[in-house]
Enzyme design. Structure first.
Site, PDB file in Angstrom:
ATOM      1  N   GLY A  97       0.811  -1.212   0.000  1.00 33.36           N
ATOM      2  CA  GLY A  97       0.000   0.000   0.000  1.00 33.36           C
ATOM      3  C   GLY A  97       0.843   1.260   0.000  1.00 33.36           C
ATOM      4  O   GLY A  97       0.368   2.346  -0.315  1.00 33.36           O
ATOM      5  N   ASP A 257       2.023 -11.453   6.798  1.00 31.38           N
ATOM      6  CA  ASP A 257       2.509 -10.632   5.675  1.00 31.38           C
ATOM      7  C   ASP A 257       3.869 -10.022   5.998  1.00 31.38           C
ATOM      8  O   ASP A 257       4.540  -9.509   5.112  1.00 31.38           O
ATOM      9  CB  ASP A 257       1.507  -9.525   5.328  1.00 31.38           C
ATOM     10  N   ASN A 258       4.265 -10.082   7.257  1.00 33.25           N
ATOM     11  CA  ASN A 258       5.567  -9.532   7.634  1.00 33.25           C
ATOM     12  C   ASN A 258       6.589 -10.628   7.895  1.00 33.25           C
ATOM     13  O   ASN A 258       7.565 -10.418   8.605  1.00 33.25           O
ATOM     14  CB  ASN A 258       5.421  -8.645   8.881  1.00 33.25           C
TER      15      ASN A 258
HETATM   16  P1  AMP Z   1       2.397  -3.021   7.968  1.00 28.32           P
HETATM   17  O1  AMP Z   1       1.681  -3.137   9.264  1.00 28.32           O
HETATM   18  O2  AMP Z   1       3.300  -1.815   7.877  1.00 28.32           O
HETATM   19  O3  AMP Z   1       3.095  -4.275   7.610  1.00 28.32           O
HETATM   20  O4  AMP Z   1       1.297  -2.750   6.857  1.00 28.32           O
HETATM   21  C1  AMP Z   1       0.134  -3.523   6.696  1.00 28.32           C
HETATM   22  C2  AMP Z   1      -0.567  -3.166   5.410  1.00 28.32           C
HETATM   23  O5  AMP Z   1      -0.970  -1.780   5.419  1.00 28.32           O
HETATM   24  C3  AMP Z   1       0.298  -3.327   4.174  1.00 28.32           C
HETATM   25  O6  AMP Z   1      -0.531  -3.780   3.132  1.00 28.32           O
HETATM   26  C4  AMP Z   1       0.786  -1.929   3.908  1.00 28.32           C
HETATM   27  O7  AMP Z   1       1.141  -1.737   2.574  1.00 28.32           O
HETATM   28  C5  AMP Z   1      -0.422  -1.100   4.298  1.00 28.32           C
HETATM   29  N1  AMP Z   1      -0.063   0.274   4.670  1.00 28.32           N
HETATM   30  C6  AMP Z   1       0.654   0.646   5.744  1.00 28.32           C
HETATM   31  N2  AMP Z   1       0.792   1.982   5.762  1.00 28.32           N
HETATM   32  C7  AMP Z   1       0.155   2.483   4.700  1.00 28.32           C
HETATM   33  C8  AMP Z   1      -0.062   3.797   4.164  1.00 28.32           C
HETATM   34  N3  AMP Z   1       0.404   4.884   4.770  1.00 28.32           N
HETATM   35  N4  AMP Z   1      -0.767   3.909   3.035  1.00 28.32           N
HETATM   36  C9  AMP Z   1      -1.248   2.819   2.424  1.00 28.32           C
HETATM   37  N5  AMP Z   1      -1.093   1.562   2.859  1.00 28.32           N
HETATM   38  C10 AMP Z   1      -0.397   1.383   3.988  1.00 28.32           C
HETATM   39 MG    MG Z   2       4.115  -5.157   6.314  1.00 31.33          MG
END
Ligand code: AMP
Ligand code: MG
Length: 493
Positions: A97, A257-258
């Site tokens: 994202g 996903d991480n």
């Molecule tokens: P994360 O917790 O950082 O691993 O992110 C989880 C999901 O949220 C992933 O699909 C990221 O790409 C999405 N995501 C996190 N931050 C943002 C943002 N600022 N804008 C769009 N998508 C985001």
């Molecule tokens: Mg992530």
């Protein structure tokens, strides 16, 4: 969008290739990064640039537009990757994202690494997010990932952080930034979950075959290469999580996903290093139930691996029953594999060369006394290695002193000398880790005052964690108890 011709700068030494585009197009969407106002490289990783055979000087001086995603080198074919994931146990369809994969850089020695821009604008997977990243969290990822690398732990790495000259709106207004992330790939457990969710076995198989060729080419001709793939991932995760446990690293958001299939630590969000030893330590503000607490990490990795195994079942055997039985057998080996990796590292941390049955109890007892006495995890091991544990509060505990006698007696039974044990311990027990309070102090200075000095100093120190260097004592000091109790980390979204 301007496209740099190769002759313009020879693309700073980047040699882009896009093998991921061979996958069926459900796995990605082509997406150009969003152009930004005023890119400025505020930190650049020279040694990584050199290791990747890039033109470091030109990239640093003239590459800000490229590093922020405002110009694209020829050969790069930017995409956002599709994936899914269990977030705190709940399944969601996700995708990049706020990250854009420029492509894979292939070095002259044929190493293939993903070059990804994190915070480079919205993508088809952004949902309600803005696709952006604030400077603080990107610098945080830079510091922690480089510290992990220096600690000898498999990890994605950070090539640069580039400010965009634009604001990012969160609880407050922050400077925006793009992190240039280098990874052996961004294939996640969640990528397999995404493939499985489409219920198209052929597409799943293409992904699995691609992953095998990219990360485990040696199993390509195995009888059951998909079962072997599972085995390899189980093994590398068991090894990785053991390494986290050895240095007190808490990932903080071990959603599927991480978790990278390559076995690298990925997605540094609310991660932190533990100071006082306690298995329930969790700093993430959203991890209210402690799902991803320090001591839960080995079990969570197991849970995530079960999710991976579920996706692979149709490839493992045409009979579901048989597939489940084969996969279960592999998964059941995880706890022992983890324990073996963990114990092997703990032996090194304790200077033990010859294995004895009571090693496990010896290691666990030490942890018990550390927990009981609120001892600092890093310093306790290092002081044992320096033979100066006598100066700590822990030493006031009779039980601990008995333990110390037992441990020293054990070392004296070895063929190796005490000095050899000490050497082994020095190489396994970091003197410095990126302490949370120092990371926050450095980030505050960088973000609030544009002062990068503390951050650069900290980076220099954590780049050499095991050496006996004469750093200022502040790098070895644990924070005040109150800081530790109140400290919270955030996902940085
Ligand atoms: P994360 O917790 O950082 O691993 O992110 C989880 C999901 O949220 C992933 O699909 C990221 O790409 C999405 N995501 C996190 N931050 C943002 C943002 N600022 N804008 C769009 N998508 C985001
Ligand atoms: Mg992530």
């Amino acid at each position: 969008m301007e496209t740099l011709k190769e002759s313009d700068s020879d693309c700073y030494g980047f040699n882009f290739n896009n093998s991921y585009l061979q996958l069926p197009d459900i796995f990605y969407k082509r997406q150009q990064p969003t152009e930004v106002k005023n890119p400025n490289v505020i930190i650049f990783n020279d040694s990584l640039g050199v290791a990747l055979d890039l033109n470091v000087d030109t990239l640093k001086k003239q590459g800000s537009q490229f590093l922020a995603g405002s110009v694209i080198c020829s050969g790069a074919d930017p995409i956002a990757q599709a994936y899914a994931g269990h977030q705190f146990g709940n399944f969601n369809i996700l995708g990049d994202g706020r990250a854009i994969l420029l492509g894979e850089h292939v070095t002259p020695s044929k190493q293939r690494v993903d070059i990804q821009l994190k915070g480079a604008g919205r993508t088809p997977y952004s949902r309600s997010g803005d696709g952006l990243a604030a400077l603080g969290p990107m610098l945080r990822e830079y510091i922690i990932s480089e510290a992990m690398y220096a600690l000898g732990i498999p990890t994605t790495r950070s090539l640069a952080v580039t400010t965009t000259g634009e604001n990012v709106y969160r609880d407050n207004v922050y400077p925006g930034a793009v992190l240039t992330r280098v990874a052996s790939s961004h294939i996640r457990v969640g990528t397999f979950q995404f493939a499985a969710a489409t219920q198209n076995t052929q597409q799943l198989q293409v992904l699995a075959d691609y992953t095998i060729i990219r990360h485990f080419p040696e199993i390509a001709d195995s009888d059951n290469k998909y079962l072997e793939l599972l085995t390899r991932v189980i093994d590398s995760q068991a090894s990785l999580i053991a390494k986290w446990m050895h240095v007190g690293f808490i990932h903080g958001v071990m959603n599927t996903d991480n978790m990278s299939i390559s076995g690298e630590t990925i997605d540094y969000g609310p991660c932190a290093f533990m100071n006082i030893y306690h298995p329930e330590t969790a700093f993430s503000s959203i991890d209210t139930n402690g799902r991803y607490a320090f001591g839960n990490q080995p079990n969570i990795a197991h849970w995530n691996l079960v999710r991976l195994a579920e996706t692979l079942l149709p490839l493992i055997h045409e009979s579901q029953e048989k597939a489940i039985s084969l996969a279960t057998k592999c998964l059941d080996e995880y706890p022992n594999k983890f324990l073996a990796y963990w114990l092997s590292g703990m032996r090194k941390k304790l200077g033990i060369f010859n294995q004895e049955p009571d090693d496990l109890a010896l290691a666990e007892d030490l942890l018990t006394y550390m927990q009981k006495n609120k001892a600092d995890y890093t310093n306790t091991f290092r002081l044992l290695a320096e033979d100066s544990i006598q100066n700590t509060e822990l030493y006031q505990d009779d039980e601990f002193r008995n333990w110390l006698t037992l441990w020293k007696t054990k070392l004296s039974r070895q063929n190796e000398t005490f000095d050899e044990s000490i050497q082994l311990m020095h190489a396994a027990n970091p003197k410095v880790i990126p302490r949370n309070h120092l990371v926050e102090e450095a980030l505050d200075a960088a973000v609030d005052r544009g002062d990068m000095r503390l951050l650069n100093d900290l980076l220099l120190v954590v780049a050499n964690p095991y050496a006996d260097l004469n750093h200022s004592s502040k790098y070895m000091q644990a924070p005040e108890l109150l800081f530790e109790q109140q400290y919270k980390t955030f996902c940085g979204t």
